[in-house]
Write a protein that holds these residues in place. Sequence first.
Motif, PDB file in Angstrom:
ATOM      1  N   TYR A  10       0.822  -1.211   0.000  1.00 47.83           N
ATOM      2  CA  TYR A  10       0.000   0.000   0.000  1.00 47.83           C
ATOM      3  C   TYR A  10       0.850   1.251   0.000  1.00 47.83           C
ATOM      4  CZ  TYR A  10       0.344  -1.015   5.093  1.00 47.83           C
ATOM      5  OH  TYR A  10       0.773  -1.353   6.354  1.00 47.83           O
ATOM      6  N   ASP A  11       0.286   2.267  -0.642  1.00 47.04           N
ATOM      7  CA  ASP A  11       0.867   3.601  -0.658  1.00 47.04           C
ATOM      8  C   ASP A  11       0.276   4.310   0.558  1.00 47.04           C
ATOM      9  OD1 ASP A  11       1.242   6.321  -1.018  1.00 47.04           O
ATOM     10  OD2 ASP A  11       0.814   6.292  -3.155  1.00 47.04           O
ATOM     11  N   SER A  14      -2.268   8.419   1.696  1.00 39.89           N
ATOM     12  CA  SER A  14      -3.629   8.879   2.008  1.00 39.89           C
ATOM     13  C   SER A  14      -4.278   8.082   3.131  1.00 39.89           C
ATOM     14  CB  SER A  14      -4.498   8.794   0.756  1.00 39.89           C
ATOM     15  OG  SER A  14      -3.906   9.525  -0.297  1.00 39.89           O
ATOM     16  N   HIS A  57       4.633   3.382   4.128  1.00 36.51           N
ATOM     17  CA  HIS A  57       4.252   2.527   3.017  1.00 36.51           C
ATOM     18  C   HIS A  57       4.543   1.058   3.319  1.00 36.51           C
ATOM     19  CE1 HIS A  57       4.170   6.378   1.021  1.00 36.51           C
ATOM     20  NE2 HIS A  57       5.456   6.555   1.300  1.00 36.51           N
ATOM     21  N   ALA A  58       3.974   0.186   2.501  1.00 32.28           N
ATOM     22  CA  ALA A  58       4.308  -1.234   2.602  1.00 32.28           C
ATOM     23  C   ALA A  58       4.391  -1.829   1.214  1.00 32.28           C
ATOM     24  CB  ALA A  58       3.264  -1.970   3.429  1.00 32.28           C
ATOM     25  N   ARG A  86      -7.292   1.687  -5.174  1.00 32.13           N
ATOM     26  CA  ARG A  86      -6.062   1.381  -5.911  1.00 32.13           C
ATOM     27  C   ARG A  86      -4.791   1.676  -5.133  1.00 32.13           C
ATOM     28  NH1 ARG A  86      -7.238  -0.219 -11.183  1.00 32.13           N
ATOM     29  NH2 ARG A  86      -4.988  -0.381 -11.252  1.00 32.13           N
ATOM     30  N   ASP A  87      -4.894   2.311  -3.967  1.00 33.77           N
ATOM     31  CA  ASP A  87      -3.669   2.488  -3.168  1.00 33.77           C
ATOM     32  C   ASP A  87      -3.404   1.303  -2.237  1.00 33.77           C
ATOM     33  OD1 ASP A  87      -5.867   3.438  -1.763  1.00 33.77           O
ATOM     34  OD2 ASP A  87      -4.886   5.272  -1.044  1.00 33.77           O
ATOM     35  N   VAL A 120      17.263  19.199  -6.634  1.00 31.18           N
ATOM     36  CA  VAL A 120      15.842  19.541  -6.529  1.00 31.18           C
ATOM     37  C   VAL A 120      15.069  18.222  -6.571  1.00 31.18           C
ATOM     38  CG1 VAL A 120      13.899  20.737  -7.590  1.00 31.18           C
ATOM     39  CG2 VAL A 120      16.202  21.731  -7.705  1.00 31.18           C
ATOM     40  N   GLN A 121      14.366  17.933  -5.502  1.00 34.51           N
ATOM     41  CA  GLN A 121      13.626  16.669  -5.441  1.00 34.51           C
ATOM     42  C   GLN A 121      12.528  16.639  -6.503  1.00 34.51           C
ATOM     43  OE1 GLN A 121      10.757  16.069  -2.297  1.00 34.51           O
ATOM     44  NE2 GLN A 121      11.480  13.999  -1.903  1.00 34.51           N
ATOM     45  N   PRO A 123       9.078  16.193  -8.078  1.00 36.26           N
ATOM     46  CA  PRO A 123       7.764  16.259  -7.419  1.00 36.26           C
ATOM     47  C   PRO A 123       7.105  14.885  -7.299  1.00 36.26           C
ATOM     48  CG  PRO A 123       7.679  17.226  -9.620  1.00 36.26           C
ATOM     49  CD  PRO A 123       9.122  16.960  -9.324  1.00 36.26           C
ATOM     50  N   PHE A 124       7.546  13.940  -8.141  1.00 34.57           N
ATOM     51  CA  PHE A 124       6.959  12.601  -8.114  1.00 34.57           C
ATOM     52  C   PHE A 124       7.479  11.775  -6.937  1.00 34.57           C
ATOM     53  CE2 PHE A 124       7.075  14.161 -12.437  1.00 34.57           C
ATOM     54  CZ  PHE A 124       5.736  14.075 -12.771  1.00 34.57           C
ATOM     55  N   ARG A 126       7.928  13.182  -3.790  1.00 34.40           N
ATOM     56  CA  ARG A 126       7.725  13.945  -2.552  1.00 34.40           C
ATOM     57  C   ARG A 126       7.045  13.146  -1.450  1.00 34.40           C
ATOM     58  NH1 ARG A 126       3.510  14.770  -5.652  1.00 34.40           N
ATOM     59  NH2 ARG A 126       1.470  15.357  -4.831  1.00 34.40           N
ATOM     60  N   TYR A 128       7.301   9.833  -1.169  1.00 34.19           N
ATOM     61  CA  TYR A 128       7.914   8.501  -1.125  1.00 34.19           C
ATOM     62  C   TYR A 128       9.367   8.501  -0.670  1.00 34.19           C
ATOM     63  CZ  TYR A 128       3.689   7.957  -3.783  1.00 34.19           C
ATOM     64  OH  TYR A 128       2.371   8.013  -4.168  1.00 34.19           O
ATOM     65  N   ASP A 131      13.344  14.466   1.292  1.00 32.16           N
ATOM     66  CA  ASP A 131      14.103  15.461   0.536  1.00 32.16           C
ATOM     67  C   ASP A 131      15.241  15.979   1.416  1.00 32.16           C
ATOM     68  OD1 ASP A 131      15.031  17.536  -1.026  1.00 32.16           O
ATOM     69  OD2 ASP A 131      13.181  18.722  -0.933  1.00 32.16           O
ATOM     70  N   TYR A 240       9.308   2.028   4.348  1.00 32.32           N
ATOM     71  CA  TYR A 240       8.565   0.946   3.690  1.00 32.32           C
ATOM     72  C   TYR A 240       8.730  -0.341   4.484  1.00 32.32           C
ATOM     73  CZ  TYR A 240       8.748   4.058  -0.352  1.00 32.32           C
ATOM     74  OH  TYR A 240       8.616   5.142  -1.178  1.00 32.32           O
TER      75      TYR A 240
END
Lengths: 246, 246
Positions: A10-11, A14, A57-58, A86-87, A120-121, A123-124, A126, A128, A131, A240
């Motif tokens: 899972y993400d 959220s 996360h897992a 879906r997460d 610069v990190q 944005p995708f 951020r 996971y 920074d 994770y």
Amino acid sequence: MRRLKATISYDGTSFSGYQVQPGERTVQLELENVLTKMHKGQMIRVTASGRTDSKVHATGQVIHFDTNLSIPVERYQKALNVQLPRDIRVLEVEEVSSDFHARFSVKGKRYRYIWNCEDVQSPFRRNYTIDTNGVKPDTNKMKDAANHILGTHDFSCFCAANTSVVDKVRTIHSLELEWHQEELHMVIEGNGFLYNMVRIIAGTLWEVGIGKRDPSNLKAVIESMDRNKAGKTAPPYGLYLEKVYY
Amino acid sequence: MRRLKATISYDGTSFSGYQVQPGERTVQLELENVLTKMHKGQMIRVTASGRTDSKVHATGQVIHFDTNLSIPVERYQKALNVQLPRDIRVLEVEEVSSDFHARFSVKGKRYRYIWNCEDVQSPFRRNYTIDTNGVKPDTNKMKDAANHILGTHDFSCFCAANTSVVDKVRTIHSLELEWHQEELHMVIEGNGFLYNMVRIIAGTLWEVGIGKRDPSNLKAVIESMDRNKAGKTAPPYGLYLEKVYY
């Protein structure tokens, strides 16, 4: 009645963590909602290898639940994934004996912690990775410090204060630091982890990596059994749960 | 007054696209809010190379704006990133001549479209790739079909119906299909793209890849100049604006 074991990913972005909490969206709640619907309203309880905090996360969390449905085990994965948000994804489902317990049967766990050291990190990344604002730590120093953590110790120094666990002796089997392009991964395996232990180790090793703490200091930190001697608790979204050993 | 050009990246997940729309969170709105604050309330307008739709990502969008601040150009990147939300990052800022225009000076663009063909899509990829439910298309067929798209054509067949553009002739310089582990990337470069053009091409090539459409059919589709002859518009969240050429 059959007992099923499922490996899930899972993400955590959220979710208010794994465990059910009133009024919060949690992983356990989503799983139990879907399973209860599959069982036509019969409440199905899910037991995990352990909880994960909000934003954690897992990629290899393990759960078990009991069912009296006659659905073949190989059909469960798709049946669950179709209904789950879906997460959360179910990666594998297998039948286990009734004495298997997702939490009490655990023999060990592997966690991963990721720092993003790009100038610069992306944005995708951020949610996971952590920074570091382009700071690249000295991983040789971090590895020296990690050597003090390996083995069996009372890890009170790496345990959040608000815990009810009495026995704080755990064994760390391995602690690796690996660069994946501009991201630094800490991969840690042990027979068990105290509350916030991986994040406190990550925060402490980070201080070593940027020169704020000497690698040899880790020995004194562990011997002190004092949480205040260790570093800050690193943020949750770099963490994770990767594998649970049984 | 100086004109500055900035290259930016954004995760389109939480935006209603690039362009300002009343009541919506958009990339342009966030950029203009931060720039206006930096200019002590003087409204700063930002012009991009083109808009991107809701959920579409960018790793190399280009914008320009005019400023009368005396901040050195090399300080802008950090000043903007400190204030921008973390799903937008400024990658580079440079001073350009006053006749540079982020939209009108564009010579070409490169887009990337990503399908995730894992049996179970990782929850971490759900907003960034299209889940094919494990279907792996025939990329040789897709490449055959892509050959019909290369070159200069009237691309009315690949243009969303609701557009006011009259001249629909564009030149596609390259269209590559590359596997990255279990993800298929379509990378397309051209001198310009019509509204939804990349997503309609992606949707049409996908139908070729899964055997629903013959590669040779693409010739007839292009010659028809009829949007209804092409495939479905592929979802937005697999699309990335990667580079703008000037």
